[in-house]
Scaffold this motif. Structure first.
Motif, PDB file in Angstrom:
ATOM      1  N   ILE A 169       0.841  -1.187   0.000  1.00 41.98           N
ATOM      2  CA  ILE A 169       0.000   0.000   0.000  1.00 41.98           C
ATOM      3  C   ILE A 169       0.876   1.235   0.000  1.00 41.98           C
ATOM      4  CG2 ILE A 169      -1.607   1.334   1.375  1.00 41.98           C
ATOM      5  CD1 ILE A 169      -2.891  -1.192   2.233  1.00 41.98           C
ATOM      6  N   GLU A 170       1.907   1.210   0.836  1.00 41.36           N
ATOM      7  CA  GLU A 170       2.798   2.367   0.879  1.00 41.36           C
ATOM      8  C   GLU A 170       3.522   2.538  -0.437  1.00 41.36           C
ATOM      9  OE1 GLU A 170       4.910   2.344   4.773  1.00 41.36           O
ATOM     10  OE2 GLU A 170       6.275   3.488   3.472  1.00 41.36           O
ATOM     11  N   ARG A 171       4.013   1.426  -0.956  1.00 39.35           N
ATOM     12  CA  ARG A 171       4.739   1.482  -2.213  1.00 39.35           C
ATOM     13  C   ARG A 171       3.839   1.962  -3.332  1.00 39.35           C
ATOM     14  NH1 ARG A 171       8.919  -0.305  -5.450  1.00 39.35           N
ATOM     15  NH2 ARG A 171       8.076  -1.149  -7.369  1.00 39.35           N
ATOM     16  N   ASP A 172       2.591   1.572  -3.264  1.00 33.08           N
ATOM     17  CA  ASP A 172       1.656   1.979  -4.297  1.00 33.08           C
ATOM     18  C   ASP A 172       1.490   3.481  -4.337  1.00 33.08           C
ATOM     19  OD1 ASP A 172      -1.694   1.640  -5.229  1.00 33.08           O
ATOM     20  OD2 ASP A 172       0.001   0.798  -6.296  1.00 33.08           O
ATOM     21  N   ILE A 202       3.661   5.716  -3.409  1.00 29.87           N
ATOM     22  CA  ILE A 202       4.866   6.349  -3.955  1.00 29.87           C
ATOM     23  C   ILE A 202       4.933   6.136  -5.460  1.00 29.87           C
ATOM     24  CG2 ILE A 202       7.366   6.355  -3.888  1.00 29.87           C
ATOM     25  CD1 ILE A 202       7.215   5.387  -1.082  1.00 29.87           C
ATOM     26  N   VAL A 203       4.571   4.945  -5.873  1.00 28.60           N
ATOM     27  CA  VAL A 203       4.696   4.621  -7.284  1.00 28.60           C
ATOM     28  C   VAL A 203       3.687   5.408  -8.115  1.00 28.60           C
ATOM     29  CG1 VAL A 203       3.856   2.689  -8.647  1.00 28.60           C
ATOM     30  CG2 VAL A 203       5.903   2.463  -7.359  1.00 28.60           C
ATOM     31  N   ALA A 241       4.477   7.959 -10.994  1.00 28.48           N
ATOM     32  CA  ALA A 241       3.793   7.834 -12.285  1.00 28.48           C
ATOM     33  C   ALA A 241       3.275   9.182 -12.740  1.00 28.48           C
ATOM     34  CB  ALA A 241       2.641   6.840 -12.175  1.00 28.48           C
ATOM     35  N   SER A 242       2.807   9.989 -11.817  1.00 28.98           N
ATOM     36  CA  SER A 242       2.330  11.301 -12.255  1.00 28.98           C
ATOM     37  C   SER A 242       3.496  12.187 -12.642  1.00 28.98           C
ATOM     38  CB  SER A 242       1.510  11.961 -11.155  1.00 28.98           C
ATOM     39  OG  SER A 242       2.311  12.211 -10.036  1.00 28.98           O
ATOM     40  N   LEU A 243       4.705  11.872 -12.125  1.00 26.10           N
ATOM     41  CA  LEU A 243       5.862  12.666 -12.508  1.00 26.10           C
ATOM     42  C   LEU A 243       6.492  12.153 -13.792  1.00 26.10           C
ATOM     43  CD1 LEU A 243       7.967  14.810 -11.723  1.00 26.10           C
ATOM     44  CD2 LEU A 243       9.189  13.043 -10.513  1.00 26.10           C
ATOM     45  N   THR A 244       6.659  10.838 -13.901  1.00 24.43           N
ATOM     46  CA  THR A 244       7.434  10.300 -15.021  1.00 24.43           C
ATOM     47  C   THR A 244       6.579   9.664 -16.090  1.00 24.43           C
ATOM     48  OG1 THR A 244       7.616   8.103 -14.096  1.00 24.43           O
ATOM     49  CG2 THR A 244       9.238   9.698 -13.389  1.00 24.43           C
ATOM     50  N   GLY A 245       5.342   9.331 -15.773  1.00 22.91           N
ATOM     51  CA  GLY A 245       4.492   8.675 -16.745  1.00 22.91           C
ATOM     52  C   GLY A 245       4.428   7.174 -16.590  1.00 22.91           C
ATOM     53  N   GLN A 246       5.245   6.604 -15.699  1.00 27.71           N
ATOM     54  CA  GLN A 246       5.294   5.155 -15.591  1.00 27.71           C
ATOM     55  C   GLN A 246       5.327   4.772 -14.140  1.00 27.71           C
ATOM     56  OE1 GLN A 246       5.083   2.537 -17.260  1.00 27.71           O
ATOM     57  NE2 GLN A 246       6.635   2.283 -18.824  1.00 27.71           N
ATOM     58  N   ARG A 247       4.745   3.635 -13.818  1.00 26.20           N
ATOM     59  CA  ARG A 247       4.768   3.219 -12.416  1.00 26.20           C
ATOM     60  C   ARG A 247       6.045   2.502 -12.044  1.00 26.20           C
ATOM     61  NH1 ARG A 247      -0.299   2.049  -9.552  1.00 26.20           N
ATOM     62  NH2 ARG A 247       0.751   0.205  -8.799  1.00 26.20           N
ATOM     63  N   MET A 248       6.666   1.842 -12.959  1.00 21.35           N
ATOM     64  CA  MET A 248       7.803   1.056 -12.515  1.00 21.35           C
ATOM     65  C   MET A 248       9.085   1.306 -13.302  1.00 21.35           C
ATOM     66  SD  MET A 248       7.722  -2.657 -11.047  1.00 21.35           S
ATOM     67  CE  MET A 248       8.640  -3.922 -11.807  1.00 21.35           C
TER      68      MET A 248
END
Lengths: 453, 188, 405
Positions: free
Chosen positions: C172-175, C177-178, C182-189
């Motif tokens: 949940i925490e990682r989600d 942050i990810v 994603a809103s910054l870079t466009g990708q979650r991982m």
């Protein structure tokens, strides 16, 4: 035939269901009635002549009817409970709140391919799940579910029988582990053998205190000794024993934190690695039935069995001598009219509350509420009038609280290591169990002495 | 760029260096011959004016003409990374003494260099392939490695449809250039 | 159609399948090295157990052959290569810009550090100066990624020990942050965010508001997840004293990162060989001296707290300016070599790039910390039980993408 085909195609799905099932049901019912009428007496004679077989069939059916839904319920509780503890949703789709998921799992397990791995010993491999399941289920024989004889067989050595049979489960686990021709299974089987055998001793020793207090190994008498208020339960007189018993029973049932026989992260599925389909289903059911049984035993020994926490005072005893037959034809009228009346009665406030609730919705709601009311009434009457209903309800409530505790432990705790587990059993629990026996014995003698003097 | 560090290196290793000490940004680079790896590394590790106790990386490089074993070291005596290039390994039989006697953690790094380049590290107890399967015959990161030839010659080759190439299997594994491709660059 | 000679069944180079149902991990050829001979000879009462690439608990596709004597593990041999993608070879055929997205999936849990290591080397080759705002954004996003990676580690560690709950809470925490990243870079991982000379795109409003929300809750959330594990007797007893390693051995085994700091050496690339704007930021280097699994675990929790400090400072000190240096599209660095290392959540992630003057790297060597740490598992496992294999491996925090490149 095209007329039939065309009509069939124009039916909706509910229509198809009804038009298939209802005629089938009618035919089957008619057939059953005719058969009974024709061969009834012969059938009764046949059964009377082969009573043993008939009893076996009935017993097997009852066992299945009890253990399988219990396992389903506990599996669902575990899936949903652990999911909520993990802040997830868990089963959601299959029934209301996913409650039918475990039923679907049971059916799925029946439909899987049934194979024996290469190199496995076929006889031992096939019989291992049977042994495990049987030892779990046979212990149901002595558990007292309710007063007035709702116990399968009341031995006066009930407790001894229980421990003897449940100790046989290790044979099944070893059989499964060895016959699978797989190193992981072997490891799992050997670990489980070591674990179960080690924890047998504290398990049995911890209940010696209860036996001393009750004076008997008869489970029904042990429960009857705890009648009255909840302060009469043995948990207050044997606090150490209940803790040791609970821990040892968790280890016996291979539940977390002692589930290293089926440790997912190390040895895939332990002794059950090579099993699939219904064989795995047997192991699975056996585990959950075991959980139910040890909860039931804890409740029986320490938590008062089927006794309510408060004793209904004698002067307020309600004498509910029901004789529905005395109503005569009025009974028929009541049965026909009461549902209608109750539905309307419950539907009216719903209909009046808000104008957004349509009439049919109000009637439907009223029908549901009427059903709930009737069920509640029946249960209430049963509770007050029949001691076994009350006893059964309390027993089940307490047992399921403990089952929930097992589920809770599984969601919270990590696993212990095998050497830590063995250390704990042999260096701590056994000593504490002995200590408990001596202290209990000493206390009994002291109290006797004080009472006499 | 630590000039005094360069001076110290030249003073200590003067004749063993097979090239000038180069510095750029925050890296100092020395080149040695493969035979000198053991004494130089021991000196860098043990001598208190250097104290290079931390092996950061061990890599193999194929320059097209020669092979190199490149070591990167760090010490708190200098703000620079030290790069030691054991230069001049032949491409047909690259042999370098192993540094696992100083740093057992270099074992897998040398294994990887062997697997990818075919470099033999003498003294490494466990010089077998690590990424590629044990029966693989080519060394992938070499500049003369081309995949279709390799697949046709590997022991499992030819069984799968995609491995059926038009190049005969017994073609020797010489340096191949496709028509019109750039020359294999030579890098110092 | 083909003239390739099909190898015959007698070809000794072909390893024939073993008999069905019998799998012995012993290789079918005579041992080729000293270590192989030593490992694959069985003593009295020992057997091999193959924790194959398909296993519920190896950290990715890793195969470990255990030599066990009952429950004791006598020796251990990791077999790698199941996830080998040939990134170093691919990088030789790609542009300098394209290499960044090829390098992402190495340690996929902490992708930004993979990119940072590559980009730093390229910037050294090209003598590019990165604008200060870009550096701060790099530090900010990388520290967020570090927290996400450590959150995954904490959950996974508990899962390998048998606790089902902490991993879901960590996720949940990682989600959160990810999603932010994603809103910054466009990708979650696999973010593909850093560029040579800066980053791809400035901070945006969505990212800042999510970050603000999260920062206000971050500390208590960490405390809450830790409450489940740190005081749990079973957890602590399983991890304390497990797989201890002392400083000298750790240095000789080329340990870096939290595994080295847990033995008492305060070696952090951000302080030992600073890069980017870390010299301007104020943070401590948590160190522990016991060197066992519990120390490694608790150290990473401490690191999360330090990362939060760094993020806070970045937000306060963020300068204005461009986020990308002006560079031509076709990059041709002059021939040379560059080495750079960053402190990834696992240790020293370094790249050594050799340039030959063309627009493709001549040799791109990637040094991955998980690879180095995995070779010590055999050393740490001396005298432990099978159940500890997983615990020790989890505490070293390997990510197989990086190990196998």
């Amino acid at each position: 035939m095209t007329v039939v085909a065309r009509t069939w195609n124009r039916l909706t799905l509910p229509g198809k269901v009804i038009f298939t099932i209802v005629p089938l049901l009618i035919v089957l019912t008619a057939g059953l009635v005719i058969t009974l009428v024709l061969v009834g007496p012969f059938l009764v004679d046949f059964i009377a002549a082969n009573l043993a077989i008939a009893r076996f069939v009935v017993a097997a059916t009852v066992i299945l009817l009890i253990t399988v839904p219990t396992a389903f319920l506990i599996i669902y509780m575990e899936m949903k409970g652990i999911a909520l503890m993990n802040l997830r949703i868990g089963p959601d789709r299959v029934g209301p709140y996913g409650s039918l998921l475990s039923v679907v799992h049971g059916l799925k397990v029946l439909m899987k391919e049934d194979f024996t791995p290469t190199g496995a010993d076929p006889i031992v491999f096939t019989w291992a799940p049977v042994v495990v399941y049987l030892t779990s289920v046979m212990t149901l024989l002595v558990i007292p579910f309710a007063p007035d004889g709702l116990v399968a067989q009341n031995f006066n050595l009930g407790l001894l029988y229980f421990f003897a049979i449940s100790g046989l489960s290790v044979v099944g686990l070893l059989m499964g582990g060895w016959a699978s021709f797989n190193k992981y299974s072997l490891l799992g089987g050997i670990r489980s053998a070591a674990q179960v055998v080690s924890y047998e001793i504290p398990l049995v020793l911890s209940v010696v205190g209860v036996i001393m207090l009750a004076g008997t190994m008869d489970l029904t008498i042990i429960v009857q000794n705890q009648a009255g208020w909840f302060t009469d339960w043995y948990i207050w007189q044997q606090p150490l024993a209940v803790v040791i018993f609970f821990i040892a029973a968790t280890a016996e049932a291979n539940r977390t934190p002692f589930d290293l026989t089926e440790a997912d992260s190390e040895i895939v599925a332990g002794f059950a690695t090579e099993y699939s389909g219904m064989r795995f289903g047997f192991f699975f059911f056996a585990e959950y039935v075991n959980v139910f049984i040890i909860s039931a035993l804890t409740v029986t020994l320490f938590l008062g069995g089927w006794n309510a926490p408060v004793a209904w005072p004698e002067q307020w005893a309600i004498d509910l001598s029901l004789d529905p037959g005395s109503l005569g034809i009025g009974l028929l009228l009541v049965v026909l009219i009461a549902p209608l009346v109750l539905t309307l009665l419950f539907a009216t406030p719903l209909w009046l509350i808000s104008s957004r609730i349509k009439t049919w919705q109000a009637l439907l709601g009223g029908f549901v509420l009427a059903n709930l009311f009737i069920v509640g009434l029946v249960v209430g009457v049963g509770y007050i009038g029949f001691a076994w209903v009350a006893g059964l309800l309390w027993f089940m409530l307490k047992t399921y609280v403990l089952v929930f505790t097992f589920v809770w432990m599984r969601g919270t705790l990590p696993r212990v290591r095998i050497d830590q587990l063995m250390n704990f059993a042999w260096k701590w629990l056994m000593e504490l169990a002995f200590l408990n026996i001596f202290v209990t014995a000493g206390a009994i003698i002291l109290i006797e002495y004080l009472r006499r003097s | 760029m630590d000039r005094r560090f360069k001076a110290r290196l030249e003073a200590q290793f003067g004749d063993r260096l097979s090239g000038p000490v180069r510095q750029r940004h925050d890296q100092t680079e020395i080149r040695i011959r493969p035979g000198d790896v053991v004494p130089v590394m021991t000196e860098l590790h043990d001598n208190p004016i250097f104290r290079f106790e931390f092996l950061a990386d061990l890599a193999g490089v194929d320059t097209g003409e020669v092979m190199q074993a490149v070591y990167h070291l760090w010490s708190d005596t200098t703000p620079d990374w030290l790069r030691v290039i054991a230069d001049g390994l032949s491409r047909d039989d690259p042999r370098v003494p192993s540094v696992t006697f100083l740093w057992p953690g270099a074992e897998w790094m040398e294994r990887e260099a062997y697997d990818m380049f075919g470099m033999i590290f003498e003294g490494n107890r466990d010089l077998r392939r690590i990424y590629m399967p044990p029966e693989y015959t080519s060394f992938p990161l070499r500049k003369d490695f081309t995949l279709p030839d390799d697949a046709a010659r590997s022991p499992g080759g030819g069984f799968r449809h995609m491995e059926q190439t038009h190049i005969p299997a017994n073609t020797p594994n010489t340096v191949r250039r496709l028509p019109g491709s750039r020359q294999l660059p030579s890098v110092k | 159609m083909s003239t390739a000679q099909r190898p015959s069944a007698d070809d000794p180079r072909i390893l024939l399948d073993q008999e069905a149902g019998v799998f012995e991990p012993v290789p079918p050829y005579p041992p080729r090295t000293e270590r192989e001979a030593e490992f694959y000879t069985l003593g009295d009462g020992q057997m091999f157990l193959n924790m194959g690439p398909q296993h519920p608990s190896t950290h990715g596709v890793l195969r470990v052959v255990l030599k066990i004597d009952g429950e004791n593990v006598v020796d251990l041999d990791p077999v790698l290569g199941y996830l080998h993608r040939g990134v170093e070879k691919l990088a030789e055929n790609a542009d300098y810009h394209q290499v960044i997205s090829q390098v992402d999936p190495l340690e996929y849990v902490s992708s930004l550090f993979n990119e940072w290591g590559a980009v730093l080397s390229f910037e050294k080759l090209l003598d590019v100066e990165v604008p200060r705002r870009a550096e701060y954004i790099r530090v900010l996003s990388a520290e967020l990624n570090r927290i996400a990676s450590h959150a995954l580690f904490m959950g996974w560690m508990a899962l390998d020990l048998g606790g089902l709950t902490p991993i879901l809470w960590s996720f949940i925490e990682r989600d959160e942050i990810v999603e932010m990243l994603a809103s910054l870079t466009g990708q979650r991982m696999l973010f593909n965010y850093f560029r040579i000379g800066g980053v791809n795109g400035d901070l945006n409003h969505d990212f800042m508001s999510r970050l603000g929300n999260w920062m206000s809750r971050a500390t208590e959330q960490i405390e809450a997840s830790q409450g489940l594990l740190n005081e749990n007797e079973i957890f602590v007893r399983r991890m304390r004293g497990l797989g201890p390693i002392d400083t000298k051995t750790a240095l000789r085994m080329c340990f870096t990162g939290p595994n080295l700091r847990a033995t008492g050496v305060p070696f952090d690339i951000r302080r030992a060989h600073p890069y980017s704007v870390y010299p301007e930021l104020d943070f401590d280097i948590p160190t522990r001296v016991e060197g066992d699994c519990l120390a490694r675990y608790l150290l990473r929790v401490d690191e999360v707290k330090q990362s939060l400090r760094i993020i806070d400072q970045c937000l306060h000190q963020m300068p204005d300016g461009p986020v990308m240096a002006k560079l031509p599209r076709l990059l041709r660095p002059r021939p040379g070599r560059a080495y750079s290392a960053v402190e990834s959540p696992r240790g020293q992630y370094a790249t050594y790039v050799v340039s030959d003057g063309t627009d493709q790297p001549f040799r791109m060597r990637i040094h991955d910390p998980s690879y180095i740490h995995l070779q010590s598992v055999g050393l740490l496992m001396q005298g432990n039980l099978i159940a500890d294999t997983m615990a020790i491996m989890a505490s070293l925090d390997p990510i197989m993408g990086g190990v196998d490149k």
